[in-house]
Scaffold this motif. Structure first.
Motif: not given
Lengths: 79, 238
Positions: B103-109, B148-162
């Protein structure tokens, strides 16, 4: 009538709610038929045994025999 | 909560697959226009259509974020209705953290598209920082669930880890391919493609080709592959 007014009062059943939660929580597949799986490993062992029993050419290292197929199978099994 | 099953049967899964198929066409450029509310209006049953929006999460906005399709107010309202119809589980539920991240990803998108979603009823509360699994297999399984967090405009700790654990990510892709778990392989390939420009992965292109061929009849897997292709293309152009 706006879209929110049209669909804002849709009340899904418990089964639909469960289906959504289930699909969202679904991770990797529990079953596998690939070479890394239990079934796949059995097939690999069988294939390896067949290849080895087929007696590779003289002086040729067994892992290079049959266009490197034994090597490929060993790599797949390692995973 | 972690459930290891392929899919559930029924209308919700079918609707999610159908919506994924529409998104593939919109992202790949084969569909001239894309409108979420028009697609839903064509359905006889609104419940599975709204459920599909909730299942795909931020991915339903990918056509607007990545392929330049216009995002009408009616589509934002439809996402709002879907969130209300299928609210996040309570914070004490085992899958609450996963819903919070999604939902954090949805809100950011939505914010990227100019829609303020904060306060919508049904959205999950704030997500706690997810614990990073040290072992690559457990870690990549977590990334599968959070694709679903893996989208270019979205930053997240998981993206940093990836971005940091490329080898572990590639191990996860290899394992999924060897297990013939193509949905998981596609989701991990998508993570791999997300920041491919910064950390080039030579095996990504053959993996995507392989998946396109093997998962031609799985729309949700095709969507992950189409998104990965789009990320690579956008990275190469920028």
């Amino acid at each position: 009538m706006s879209v929110l007014e049209t669909y804002g009062f849709v009340v899904p059943g418990e089964e639909d709610q469960d289906a959504v939660r289930h699909l969202i929580a679904t991770g990797e597949s529990a079953t596998s038929t690939g070479p890394g799986s239990a079934q796949g490993a059995a097939l690999l062992l069988l294939a390896g045994a067949v290849l080895l029993s087929a007696d590779p050419r003289k002086d040729e290292p067994v892992e290079d025999a049959y266009v490197g197929m034994v090597q490929n199978l060993a790599c797949a099994a390692a995973f | 909560m972690s459930i290891n099953h392929e899919t559930v049967s029924g209308a919700v899964d079918s609707a999610a697959q159908a919506l994924a198929d529409e998104l593939v066409a919109a992202i790949s450029g084969t569909a001239r226009s894309f409108s979420l509310h028009r697609k839903v209006a064509q359905q006889d049953e609104p419940v599975p259509a709204l459920a599909a929006i909730r299942v795909l999460g931020a991915d339903v906005l990918s056509a607007y974020l990545l392929a330049g399709h216009a995002f009408p107010t009616a589509d934002a309202e439809l996402v709002h209705a879907a969130v209300g119809a299928f609210p996040a589980p309570p914070g004490t539920a085992p899958d609450a953290a996963l819903w919070a991240l999604r939902d954090q990803a949805l809100t950011a998108a939505l914010a990227e598209l100019g829609v303020v979603a904060a306060g919508w009823p049904g959205l999950a509360g704030t997500a706690a920082e997810p614990t990073e699994a040290p072992h690559w297999a457990a870690w990549s399984a977590e990334l599968v669930r959070c694709s679903s967090l893996a989208l270019p405009p979205l930053a997240s700790p998981l993206r940093e880890q990836a971005r940091r654990r490329r080898l572990d990510l590639m191990r996860g892709v290899s394992r999924a391919l060897l297990r013939r778990d193509y949905p998981s392989a596609a989701k991990l390939a998508r993570w791999l493609a997300l920041d491919e420009r910064q950390a080039c992965e030579p095996l990504l292109a053959p993996v995507l080709e392989h998946l396109e061929f093997l998962a031609a009849d799985q729309p949700r897997t095709k969507l992950d592959v189409a998104l990965a292709r789009r990320f690579v293309l956008a990275g190469a152009e920028s």
